[in-house]
Structures are given as structure tokens and as C-alpha cells.
Design an enzyme around this catalytic site. Sequence first.
Site, PDB file in Angstrom:
ATOM      1  N   GLY B  55      70.124  43.826 -55.750  1.00  0.00           N
ATOM      2  CA  GLY B  55      68.728  43.926 -56.164  1.00  0.00           C
ATOM      3  C   GLY B  55      68.327  45.385 -56.107  1.00  0.00           C
ATOM      4  O   GLY B  55      68.840  46.198 -56.860  1.00  0.00           O
ATOM      5  N   LYS B  56      67.412  45.724 -55.188  1.00  0.00           N
ATOM      6  CA  LYS B  56      66.885  47.091 -55.068  1.00  0.00           C
ATOM      7  C   LYS B  56      66.286  47.540 -56.399  1.00  0.00           C
ATOM      8  O   LYS B  56      66.561  48.642 -56.884  1.00  0.00           O
ATOM      9  CB  LYS B  56      67.971  48.077 -54.588  1.00  0.00           C
ATOM     10  CG  LYS B  56      68.458  47.726 -53.174  1.00  0.00           C
ATOM     11  CD  LYS B  56      69.559  48.646 -52.685  1.00  0.00           C
ATOM     12  CE  LYS B  56      69.006  49.870 -52.008  1.00  0.00           C
ATOM     13  NZ  LYS B  56      70.056  50.585 -51.242  1.00  0.00           N
ATOM     14  N   HIS B  57      65.538  46.638 -56.980  1.00  0.00           N
ATOM     15  CA  HIS B  57      64.823  46.978 -58.208  1.00  0.00           C
ATOM     16  C   HIS B  57      63.646  46.020 -58.355  1.00  0.00           C
ATOM     17  O   HIS B  57      63.510  45.060 -57.587  1.00  0.00           O
ATOM     18  CB  HIS B  57      65.739  46.894 -59.434  1.00  0.00           C
ATOM     19  CG  HIS B  57      66.253  45.514 -59.722  1.00  0.00           C
ATOM     20  ND1 HIS B  57      67.515  45.100 -59.372  1.00  0.00           N
ATOM     21  CD2 HIS B  57      65.678  44.440 -60.316  1.00  0.00           C
ATOM     22  CE1 HIS B  57      67.686  43.835 -59.740  1.00  0.00           C
ATOM     23  NE2 HIS B  57      66.591  43.423 -60.320  1.00  0.00           N
ATOM     24  N   ALA B  58      62.830  46.330 -59.338  1.00  0.00           N
ATOM     25  CA  ALA B  58      61.724  45.429 -59.696  1.00  0.00           C
ATOM     26  C   ALA B  58      61.777  45.190 -61.195  1.00  0.00           C
ATOM     27  O   ALA B  58      62.492  45.887 -61.926  1.00  0.00           O
ATOM     28  CB  ALA B  58      60.385  46.056 -59.310  1.00  0.00           C
ATOM     29  N   ARG B 103      62.685  43.668 -54.979  1.00  0.00           N
ATOM     30  CA  ARG B 103      63.478  42.675 -54.240  1.00  0.00           C
ATOM     31  C   ARG B 103      64.818  43.271 -53.807  1.00  0.00           C
ATOM     32  O   ARG B 103      65.427  44.064 -54.518  1.00  0.00           O
ATOM     33  CB  ARG B 103      63.682  41.406 -55.071  1.00  0.00           C
ATOM     34  CG  ARG B 103      64.780  41.359 -56.086  1.00  0.00           C
ATOM     35  CD  ARG B 103      64.471  42.139 -57.366  1.00  0.00           C
ATOM     36  NE  ARG B 103      63.171  41.880 -57.951  1.00  0.00           N
ATOM     37  CZ  ARG B 103      62.942  40.965 -58.870  1.00  0.00           C
ATOM     38  NH1 ARG B 103      63.922  40.250 -59.339  1.00  0.00           N
ATOM     39  NH2 ARG B 103      61.747  40.822 -59.383  1.00  0.00           N
TER      40      ARG B 103
END
Lengths: 135, 135
Positions: B55-58, B103
Site C-alpha cells: 500500500g503506502k498510497h492513497a 492505506r
Amino acid sequence: MTEIKKIITGVDEVVFPQHGDDRGELVAIEGMKDVDFDIKRIYYVFATGSNAIRGKHAHKDIKQVLLCVRGSCDILVDNGRDRKTVKLNQPNKGLYIHGFIWRELMNFTEDAVVLAVVDKSYDKDDYIFDYGLVK
Amino acid sequence: MTEIKKIITGVDEVVFPQHGDDRGELVAIEGMKDVDFDIKRIYYVFATGSNAIRGKHAHKDIKQVLLCVRGSCDILVDNGRDRKTVKLNQPNKGLYIHGFIWRELMNFTEDAVVLAVVDKSYDKDDYIFDYGLVK
């Protein structure tokens, strides 16, 4: 691209691209791109007893891809003339069933998770439980 | 009916009905019925290292349900004001993310399989990797 190999008429083995890196693996299936239908629903089965047989029915007019995304199981497919059993034992390999096909799922490992990607809404009247009608 | 509990604005916990019998368990998710969108694509991640963070993105404008259909993992969700971490550890419990939400997925068990059910086609330009933009 998705690799396709015919198993019997109405059933193909499909292998989806697997995208791996140092975090792990990912498989994506997009409607009208990786499969030739819009995805109307999905379902997944798990905690299946090793002696259980699932399926034991046919559909007249449903397209679906069955994958064993964890563990393994065997899927028997039968179009009334030809009958084959395929072991699903890698997360990106599935069976694309797109005909009037009798199917039985068996020999589930304890950890097996079978994922189905389906082109139609659930309709209980679409299930055919009489093998004699398959041809 | 699907049970829904708000986690933070833009994120709900959802519990889908589980259909069990003597063969095992089944969970079904149908577009515009069990979720309030058409299912455009799915993806699943597996073989994830226990120290990996995914994840580590939106996304600005994607609706998706994330489920851990085997094993367990933690999902951190952050809408710029509130931040919560939810453990996904039962196959029919997911997070419905429907806002501009950062997230991160972590603490995967060796056997974890995370399944995502998504309302849009893949678009690499829709990923936002700068946490500072989330608000």
C-alpha cells in the site's frame, strides 16, 4: 497477456500474469481485459473438508474463472462427451468455464481457498443438479 | 445483509454473510448488491514477507473492499485527520475504503491472502504516493 490452453470444449486453463517484487506477489483480473466478461460477482470457498466434494452441478449460461489462490484442489470438468480433472495448485492458474459444463471440486488441502470470478448474478434456478442433462 | 461499522470517515468495516454447511464455507460478493458498486476488477496479494509493508498510497476516487481471505494482516487507514489500524483475521470481514484514504498493509502471516474488490479499472495515474497530499 493471459495464457490460455484448451482442456475440453467449454473449459480452458488460464494463467494470469503474476506481479512479484521484494514485498510479495500480486495477481489482478480486470473485467473485459483479463477476462472477456464484466465481473458481476465473486465468491470464495474455504475451510473445506478434505473428503468434501463441492460443485456437482452445471450451469447453462455462466462464464466463470475458478482459481485456487491458496493451497490446492482438483476440479473435474465434463461437457457430456469429454471429462478431465485438473489440479489447481498455483495462485495465478485457473479454469475458465464458459459452456454447459458439469464440475466437481475435490481433494482440497486444509488451507485451500478457491476464488470464483463470475459474469452473472446469483440465480438459484440456473443450477442443474442432474448430470443426465449435460450434453 | 452485510454488517457495516464506521472506522473513520471514508472507511467502514464490513462483514459479509458466510454460508457454511458440512462441506465448508462460502462467501459471495455481488456488485450493486453486497457492495454499492459494479465490480470492475479484483486483485489478490500473497507470499508477502512478514516485514513487508504494502500500500503506502492513497486513491482520490476509488471504492474498494479489502479482505484477508486466508491468514491475517493489519491495515492502517488514515484520512488526514483520523488514523486507525484494523486487524483483518476472518475471511468474511473486510475494510470498505471509499474516500481519499492513505492505506498501509503490514504484519502479514506467512499464509495471508488479501483480496481486493474494486470499482474501477487500473490507472497508474490514480496512485498518490505523497502522504502530505492526504487531507
